[in-house]
Design a protein around this motif. Structure first.
Motif, PDB file in Angstrom:
ATOM      1  N   GLU A 111       7.995  -0.317   1.697  1.00 60.30           N
ATOM      2  CA  GLU A 111       7.333  -1.007   0.580  1.00 60.30           C
ATOM      3  C   GLU A 111       8.337  -1.801  -0.254  1.00 60.30           C
ATOM      4  O   GLU A 111       8.040  -2.911  -0.699  1.00 60.30           O
ATOM      5  CB  GLU A 111       6.576  -0.012  -0.311  1.00 60.30           C
ATOM      6  CG  GLU A 111       5.313   0.535   0.288  1.00 60.30           C
ATOM      7  CD  GLU A 111       5.543   1.685   1.247  1.00 60.30           C
ATOM      8  OE1 GLU A 111       4.652   1.954   2.050  1.00 60.30           O
ATOM      9  OE2 GLU A 111       6.627   2.316   1.186  1.00 60.30           O
ATOM     10  N   VAL A 112       9.526  -1.226  -0.451  1.00 58.84           N
ATOM     11  CA  VAL A 112      10.572  -1.937  -1.208  1.00 58.84           C
ATOM     12  C   VAL A 112      10.919  -3.241  -0.493  1.00 58.84           C
ATOM     13  O   VAL A 112      11.003  -4.307  -1.126  1.00 58.84           O
ATOM     14  CB  VAL A 112      11.828  -1.049  -1.392  1.00 58.84           C
ATOM     15  CG1 VAL A 112      12.999  -1.859  -1.929  1.00 58.84           C
ATOM     16  CG2 VAL A 112      11.515   0.123  -2.321  1.00 58.84           C
ATOM     17  N   GLU A 113      11.098  -3.182   0.824  1.00 61.11           N
ATOM     18  CA  GLU A 113      11.418  -4.395   1.588  1.00 61.11           C
ATOM     19  C   GLU A 113      10.281  -5.406   1.519  1.00 61.11           C
ATOM     20  O   GLU A 113      10.512  -6.613   1.394  1.00 61.11           O
ATOM     21  CB  GLU A 113      11.727  -4.034   3.045  1.00 61.11           C
ATOM     22  CG  GLU A 113      13.047  -3.310   3.200  1.00 61.11           C
ATOM     23  CD  GLU A 113      13.305  -2.830   4.625  1.00 61.11           C
ATOM     24  OE1 GLU A 113      12.503  -3.153   5.533  1.00 61.11           O
ATOM     25  OE2 GLU A 113      14.316  -2.128   4.819  1.00 61.11           O
ATOM     26  N   LEU A 114       9.053  -4.929   1.558  1.00 56.89           N
ATOM     27  CA  LEU A 114       7.898  -5.822   1.471  1.00 56.89           C
ATOM     28  C   LEU A 114       7.838  -6.495   0.096  1.00 56.89           C
ATOM     29  O   LEU A 114       7.584  -7.697  -0.009  1.00 56.89           O
ATOM     30  CB  LEU A 114       6.618  -5.036   1.748  1.00 56.89           C
ATOM     31  CG  LEU A 114       5.326  -5.825   1.883  1.00 56.89           C
ATOM     32  CD1 LEU A 114       5.443  -6.901   2.968  1.00 56.89           C
ATOM     33  CD2 LEU A 114       4.172  -4.883   2.194  1.00 56.89           C
ATOM     34  N   ILE A 115       8.118  -5.742  -0.951  1.00 56.20           N
ATOM     35  CA  ILE A 115       8.126  -6.307  -2.311  1.00 56.20           C
ATOM     36  C   ILE A 115       9.235  -7.348  -2.431  1.00 56.20           C
ATOM     37  O   ILE A 115       9.030  -8.407  -3.035  1.00 56.20           O
ATOM     38  CB  ILE A 115       8.268  -5.183  -3.359  1.00 56.20           C
ATOM     39  CG1 ILE A 115       6.994  -4.348  -3.373  1.00 56.20           C
ATOM     40  CG2 ILE A 115       8.568  -5.757  -4.739  1.00 56.20           C
ATOM     41  CD1 ILE A 115       7.129  -3.012  -4.062  1.00 56.20           C
ATOM     42  N   GLU A 116      10.389  -7.080  -1.840  1.00 48.81           N
ATOM     43  CA  GLU A 116      11.474  -8.068  -1.858  1.00 48.81           C
ATOM     44  C   GLU A 116      11.075  -9.336  -1.110  1.00 48.81           C
ATOM     45  O   GLU A 116      11.406 -10.447  -1.539  1.00 48.81           O
ATOM     46  CB  GLU A 116      12.747  -7.452  -1.286  1.00 48.81           C
ATOM     47  CG  GLU A 116      13.351  -6.410  -2.212  1.00 48.81           C
ATOM     48  CD  GLU A 116      14.490  -5.615  -1.593  1.00 48.81           C
ATOM     49  OE1 GLU A 116      14.664  -5.641  -0.348  1.00 48.81           O
ATOM     50  OE2 GLU A 116      15.201  -4.937  -2.364  1.00 48.81           O
ATOM     51  N   LEU A 117      10.346  -9.200  -0.008  1.00 44.52           N
ATOM     52  CA  LEU A 117       9.839 -10.373   0.712  1.00 44.52           C
ATOM     53  C   LEU A 117       8.860 -11.145  -0.167  1.00 44.52           C
ATOM     54  O   LEU A 117       8.925 -12.379  -0.255  1.00 44.52           O
ATOM     55  CB  LEU A 117       9.168  -9.953   2.023  1.00 44.52           C
ATOM     56  CG  LEU A 117       8.455 -11.065   2.790  1.00 44.52           C
ATOM     57  CD1 LEU A 117       9.423 -12.181   3.188  1.00 44.52           C
ATOM     58  CD2 LEU A 117       7.734 -10.506   4.011  1.00 44.52           C
ATOM     59  N   ILE A 118       7.967 -10.436  -0.830  1.00 41.70           N
ATOM     60  CA  ILE A 118       6.998 -11.079  -1.734  1.00 41.70           C
ATOM     61  C   ILE A 118       7.737 -11.864  -2.814  1.00 41.70           C
ATOM     62  O   ILE A 118       7.400 -13.020  -3.101  1.00 41.70           O
ATOM     63  CB  ILE A 118       6.059 -10.025  -2.360  1.00 41.70           C
ATOM     64  CG1 ILE A 118       5.141  -9.435  -1.285  1.00 41.70           C
ATOM     65  CG2 ILE A 118       5.242 -10.631  -3.513  1.00 41.70           C
ATOM     66  CD1 ILE A 118       4.397  -8.180  -1.727  1.00 41.70           C
ATOM     67  N   GLN A 119       8.766 -11.262  -3.393  1.00 44.17           N
ATOM     68  CA  GLN A 119       9.539 -11.946  -4.432  1.00 44.17           C
ATOM     69  C   GLN A 119      10.216 -13.200  -3.873  1.00 44.17           C
ATOM     70  O   GLN A 119      10.260 -14.227  -4.547  1.00 44.17           O
ATOM     71  CB  GLN A 119      10.581 -10.996  -5.021  1.00 44.17           C
ATOM     72  CG  GLN A 119       9.971  -9.896  -5.848  1.00 44.17           C
ATOM     73  CD  GLN A 119      10.989  -8.880  -6.294  1.00 44.17           C
ATOM     74  OE1 GLN A 119      11.786  -8.401  -5.495  1.00 44.17           O
ATOM     75  NE2 GLN A 119      10.949  -8.536  -7.569  1.00 44.17           N
ATOM     76  N   THR A 120      10.754 -13.105  -2.665  1.00 45.05           N
ATOM     77  CA  THR A 120      11.398 -14.265  -2.046  1.00 45.05           C
ATOM     78  C   THR A 120      10.389 -15.388  -1.829  1.00 45.05           C
ATOM     79  O   THR A 120      10.675 -16.552  -2.131  1.00 45.05           O
ATOM     80  CB  THR A 120      12.039 -13.868  -0.691  1.00 45.05           C
ATOM     81  OG1 THR A 120      13.019 -12.864  -0.934  1.00 45.05           O
ATOM     82  CG2 THR A 120      12.682 -15.059  -0.019  1.00 45.05           C
ATOM     83  N   SER A 147       0.848  -1.201   0.000  1.00 45.84           N
ATOM     84  CA  SER A 147       0.000   0.000   0.000  1.00 45.84           C
ATOM     85  C   SER A 147       0.878   1.244   0.000  1.00 45.84           C
ATOM     86  O   SER A 147       1.093   1.870   1.046  1.00 45.84           O
ATOM     87  CB  SER A 147      -0.914   0.003   1.226  1.00 45.84           C
ATOM     88  OG  SER A 147      -1.747  -1.124   1.232  1.00 45.84           O
ATOM     89  N   PRO A 148       1.404   1.595  -1.168  1.00 44.00           N
ATOM     90  CA  PRO A 148       2.259   2.784  -1.220  1.00 44.00           C
ATOM     91  C   PRO A 148       1.447   4.057  -0.969  1.00 44.00           C
ATOM     92  O   PRO A 148       0.243   4.092  -1.251  1.00 44.00           O
ATOM     93  CB  PRO A 148       2.806   2.758  -2.647  1.00 44.00           C
ATOM     94  CG  PRO A 148       1.804   1.982  -3.423  1.00 44.00           C
ATOM     95  CD  PRO A 148       1.212   0.983  -2.471  1.00 44.00           C
ATOM     96  N   ARG A 149       2.117   5.047  -0.418  1.00 44.98           N
ATOM     97  CA  ARG A 149       1.470   6.347  -0.240  1.00 44.98           C
ATOM     98  C   ARG A 149       1.177   6.928  -1.622  1.00 44.98           C
ATOM     99  O   ARG A 149       1.819   6.579  -2.604  1.00 44.98           O
ATOM    100  CB  ARG A 149       2.386   7.299   0.529  1.00 44.98           C
ATOM    101  CG  ARG A 149       2.649   6.890   1.967  1.00 44.98           C
ATOM    102  CD  ARG A 149       3.556   7.882   2.690  1.00 44.98           C
ATOM    103  NE  ARG A 149       4.748   8.279   1.957  1.00 44.98           N
ATOM    104  CZ  ARG A 149       5.884   7.581   1.911  1.00 44.98           C
ATOM    105  NH1 ARG A 149       5.998   6.439   2.557  1.00 44.98           N
ATOM    106  NH2 ARG A 149       6.917   8.022   1.214  1.00 44.98           N
ATOM    107  N   ARG A 150       0.247   7.834  -1.656  1.00 44.91           N
ATOM    108  CA  ARG A 150      -0.058   8.545  -2.904  1.00 44.91           C
ATOM    109  C   ARG A 150       0.369   9.997  -2.752  1.00 44.91           C
ATOM    110  O   ARG A 150       0.095  10.630  -1.734  1.00 44.91           O
ATOM    111  CB  ARG A 150      -1.559   8.504  -3.213  1.00 44.91           C
ATOM    112  CG  ARG A 150      -2.113   7.119  -3.474  1.00 44.91           C
ATOM    113  CD  ARG A 150      -1.835   6.714  -4.885  1.00 44.91           C
ATOM    114  NE  ARG A 150      -2.425   5.410  -5.161  1.00 44.91           N
ATOM    115  CZ  ARG A 150      -2.723   4.997  -6.360  1.00 44.91           C
ATOM    116  NH1 ARG A 150      -2.488   5.754  -7.395  1.00 44.91           N
ATOM    117  NH2 ARG A 150      -3.220   3.804  -6.545  1.00 44.91           N
ATOM    118  N   GLY A 151       1.064  10.481  -3.746  1.00 43.17           N
ATOM    119  CA  GLY A 151       1.465  11.883  -3.753  1.00 43.17           C
ATOM    120  C   GLY A 151       0.288  12.774  -4.081  1.00 43.17           C
ATOM    121  O   GLY A 151      -0.807  12.300  -4.432  1.00 43.17           O
TER     122      GLY A 151
END
Length: 136
Positions: free
Chosen positions: A40-49, A25-29
């Motif tokens: 979010e980057v760390e969460l996406i890396e976890l998802i990929q793993t 759930s990234p923030r919206r500008g």
């Protein structure tokens, strides 16, 4: 979004899809664009793993919910059940890859010795070998 895509080696479409599924759930500008922070980057890396480990997106979603859930008896029981199922699947997959590694080595030796009949035999054995049955 482009910077996150580069950092995680994910396509923009994949990032949008993860957002749509509620995995991130990234923030919206102010402009409405997604703004991916380090979390979010760390969460996406976890998802990929987790995906690389063989989990489908529904299972990934389940893991993410378990991570965020407060510890309770039902959460504990659900976690144990899920992990036992995954452990069984990983064991079957490990057996599959060990057998494939050995068969590949045997085929390689047969190719080096130009033993066409043995190559055919080894390949057909794959089809009949129950050790390679990861579905059952």
């Amino acid at each position: 979004m482009q910077e996150c895509a580069k950092k995680t080696n994910c396509s923009k479409d994949t990032l949008r899809f993860y957002d749509k599924k509620g995995l991130v759930s990234p923030r919206r500008g102010d402009n409405g664009y997604r703004d991916y922070g380090e979390e979010e980057v760390e969460l996406i890396e976890l998802i990929q793993t987790l995906k690389f480990a063989g989990l489908n997106l529904n299972e990934v979603q389940k893991v993410l919910k378990l991570i965020q859930a407060p510890i309770s008896p039902s959460c504990r029981d659900e976690t144990i059940d899920f992990l036992q199922q995954k452990k069984s699947h990983f064991q079957k997959s490990a057996n599959f890859y060990l057998k494939m590694e050995q068969t590949t080595e045997d085929i390689l030796k047969a190719v080096e010795k130009e033993e066409a009949q043995k190559i055919d035999s080894l390949i057909w054995e794959l089809r009949e070998d129950k050790a390679l049955d990861v579905n059952g």
